[in-house]
Scaffold this motif. Structure first.
Motif, PDB file in Angstrom:
ATOM      1  N   ALA A 148      49.881  -6.186  24.098  1.00 17.51           N
ATOM      2  CA  ALA A 148      50.889  -5.928  25.121  1.00 17.51           C
ATOM      3  C   ALA A 148      50.226  -5.663  26.459  1.00 17.51           C
ATOM      4  O   ALA A 148      49.102  -5.146  26.519  1.00 17.51           O
ATOM      5  CB  ALA A 148      51.746  -4.728  24.724  1.00 17.51           C
ATOM      6  N   GLY A 149      50.945  -5.993  27.528  1.00 17.81           N
ATOM      7  CA  GLY A 149      50.455  -5.698  28.865  1.00 17.81           C
ATOM      8  C   GLY A 149      50.442  -4.217  29.152  1.00 17.81           C
ATOM      9  O   GLY A 149      49.640  -3.733  29.959  1.00 17.81           O
ATOM     10  N   ASN A 150      51.328  -3.458  28.503  1.00 18.59           N
ATOM     11  CA  ASN A 150      51.372  -2.007  28.696  1.00 18.59           C
ATOM     12  C   ASN A 150      51.098  -1.270  27.390  1.00 18.59           C
ATOM     13  O   ASN A 150      49.974  -0.944  27.096  1.00 18.59           O
ATOM     14  CB  ASN A 150      52.716  -1.582  29.291  1.00 18.59           C
ATOM     15  N   ASN A 151      52.128  -1.020  26.586  1.00 20.12           N
ATOM     16  CA  ASN A 151      51.968  -0.180  25.407  1.00 20.12           C
ATOM     17  C   ASN A 151      52.076  -0.990  24.118  1.00 20.12           C
ATOM     18  O   ASN A 151      52.942  -1.841  23.983  1.00 20.12           O
ATOM     19  CB  ASN A 151      53.034   0.918  25.408  1.00 20.12           C
ATOM     20  N   ALA A 152      51.203  -0.666  23.161  1.00 23.94           N
ATOM     21  CA  ALA A 152      51.207  -1.347  21.870  1.00 23.94           C
ATOM     22  C   ALA A 152      51.102  -0.326  20.751  1.00 23.94           C
ATOM     23  O   ALA A 152      50.330   0.635  20.848  1.00 23.94           O
ATOM     24  CB  ALA A 152      50.045  -2.340  21.780  1.00 23.94           C
ATOM     25  N   GLY A 153      51.893  -0.520  19.687  1.00 20.62           N
ATOM     26  CA  GLY A 153      51.853   0.394  18.561  1.00 20.62           C
ATOM     27  C   GLY A 153      52.053  -0.324  17.239  1.00 20.62           C
ATOM     28  O   GLY A 153      52.681  -1.387  17.188  1.00 20.62           O
ATOM     29  N   GLY A 154      51.533   0.249  16.173  1.00 20.98           N
ATOM     30  CA  GLY A 154      51.695  -0.354  14.866  1.00 20.98           C
ATOM     31  C   GLY A 154      53.140  -0.425  14.424  1.00 20.98           C
ATOM     32  O   GLY A 154      53.553  -1.381  13.786  1.00 20.98           O
ATOM     33  N   LEU A 155      53.937   0.589  14.799  1.00 21.50           N
ATOM     34  CA  LEU A 155      55.378   0.564  14.540  1.00 21.50           C
ATOM     35  C   LEU A 155      56.161   0.287  15.811  1.00 21.50           C
ATOM     36  O   LEU A 155      56.986  -0.622  15.852  1.00 21.50           O
ATOM     37  CB  LEU A 155      55.845   1.902  13.940  1.00 21.50           C
ATOM     38  N   ILE A 156      55.931   1.097  16.856  1.00 19.82           N
ATOM     39  CA  ILE A 156      56.718   1.041  18.091  1.00 19.82           C
ATOM     40  C   ILE A 156      55.771   0.972  19.284  1.00 19.82           C
ATOM     41  O   ILE A 156      54.815   1.752  19.375  1.00 19.82           O
ATOM     42  CB  ILE A 156      57.612   2.294  18.233  1.00 19.82           C
ATOM     43  N   GLY A 157      56.049   0.044  20.204  1.00 24.75           N
ATOM     44  CA  GLY A 157      55.239  -0.027  21.418  1.00 24.75           C
ATOM     45  C   GLY A 157      55.509   1.145  22.342  1.00 24.75           C
ATOM     46  O   GLY A 157      54.601   1.882  22.728  1.00 24.75           O
ATOM     47  N   ASN A 158      56.786   1.354  22.683  1.00 22.12           N
ATOM     48  CA  ASN A 158      57.164   2.425  23.606  1.00 22.12           C
ATOM     49  C   ASN A 158      58.513   2.994  23.204  1.00 22.12           C
ATOM     50  O   ASN A 158      59.463   2.253  22.959  1.00 22.12           O
ATOM     51  CB  ASN A 158      57.245   1.897  25.036  1.00 22.12           C
TER      52      ASN A 158
END
Length: 199
Positions: A106-116
Motif C-alpha cells: 500500500a502507498g500508506n497503511n498495510a495490515g495482515g487483516l486491516i490496512g487502516n
C-alpha cells in the motif's frame, strides 16, 4: 469493493457455517490502482459494522482462510479489509480469520487483516492467524505496517486475544508485529508473534 449502508446502520458479515476450515480466497491477485484506492481480500472500503464469524458463537466456527492472495492499493490495503471508515459509530469483530502465504502492498497503511481503521467504538480480533506474509517490499517514511492492522486511528479501542502472527516481513516508517501505528486503546492477551522481521 465499496460497502456503504448509508444512514441505515446495517452490517456486513462473513461466516463459515461448515464444520471444517473454509478457504474463501486462493491463488489470486487483487489490485486497486487509481489515485486514491483501497483494497482488501474481502472488502476494499467499508462503512458498516463488520463481523467475520459470529462473536456470540465464535467457539462453534472454524477458520475462514485467504491463501496466496496478493493485495495492492495506492492508499490502504489489508489481507481482509483495506479501510474501515468512521461512520455511524461502526466497528469490527473478527474471529477465526487466517491470511497466509502472500503480500500486502500500500502507498500508506498495510495490515495482515486491516490496512487502516478509523473506528471510534470497541472492536475485537480473536483467534486469528497471519502466516508467511510480507507487508510492502521497501522502506518508506510515510508507511505504517502491522501484522494485524497497519494503522488503528481515532479514539476507538481494540481487544486482541488468542491470535498468532508468524513469519512476517514488514517494511515502513512505523512497523510492528501486531500494529504499525495506534491512536486509541489496545488490549492484547494470549497472542504470539514469532519469526517476524520488521524494518
Amino acid at each position: 469493493g465499496y460497502v456503504d449502508s448509508g444512514s441505515n446502520a446495517l452490517g456486513s458479515s462473513v461466516k463459515n457455517t461448515t464444520d471444517q476450515e473454509l478457504v474463501i480466497g486462493d491463488n489470486s491477485k487483487i489490485t486497486a490502482n487509481t489515485n486514491t484506492s483501497y483494497a482488501g481480500g474481502v472488502f476494499g472500503y467499508i462503512k458498516t459494522n463488520l463481523k467475520i464469524n459470529d462473536p456470540e458463537n465464535a467457539t462453534n466456527y472454524k477458520n475462514v482462510i485467504i491463501n496466496n492472495v496478493s493485495v495492492t492499493a495506492t492508499n490502504q490495503a489489508g489481507g481482509y479489509i483495506g479501510q474501515i471508515a468512521d461512520f455511524n459509530n461502526n466497528g469490527f469483530k473478527i474471529y477465526n480469520a487466517v491470511y497466509q502465504n502472500q503480500k500486502v502492498e500500500a502507498g500508506n497503511n498495510a495490515g495482515g487483516l486491516i490496512g487502516n481503521s478509523e473506528s471510534r467504538t470497541s472492536n475485537v480480533i480473536s483467534q486469528c492467524i497471519i502466516d508467511k506474509v510480507t507487508l510492502n517490499t521497501d522502506n518508506n517514511d510515510t508507511k505504517q505496517e502491522g501484522g494485524l492492522i497497519g494503522r488503528f486511528g481515532k479514539s476507538g479501542s481494540v481487544n486482541v486475544s488468542s491470535s498468532t502472527v508468524k513469519s512476517l516481513k514488514a517494511y515502513g516508517a512505523y512497523t510492528g508485529g501486531l500494529f504499525g501505528e495506534i491512536i486509541g486503546a489496545v488490549t492484547v492477551s494470549d497472542t504470539n508473534i514469532t519469526g517476524t522481521d520488521t524494518e
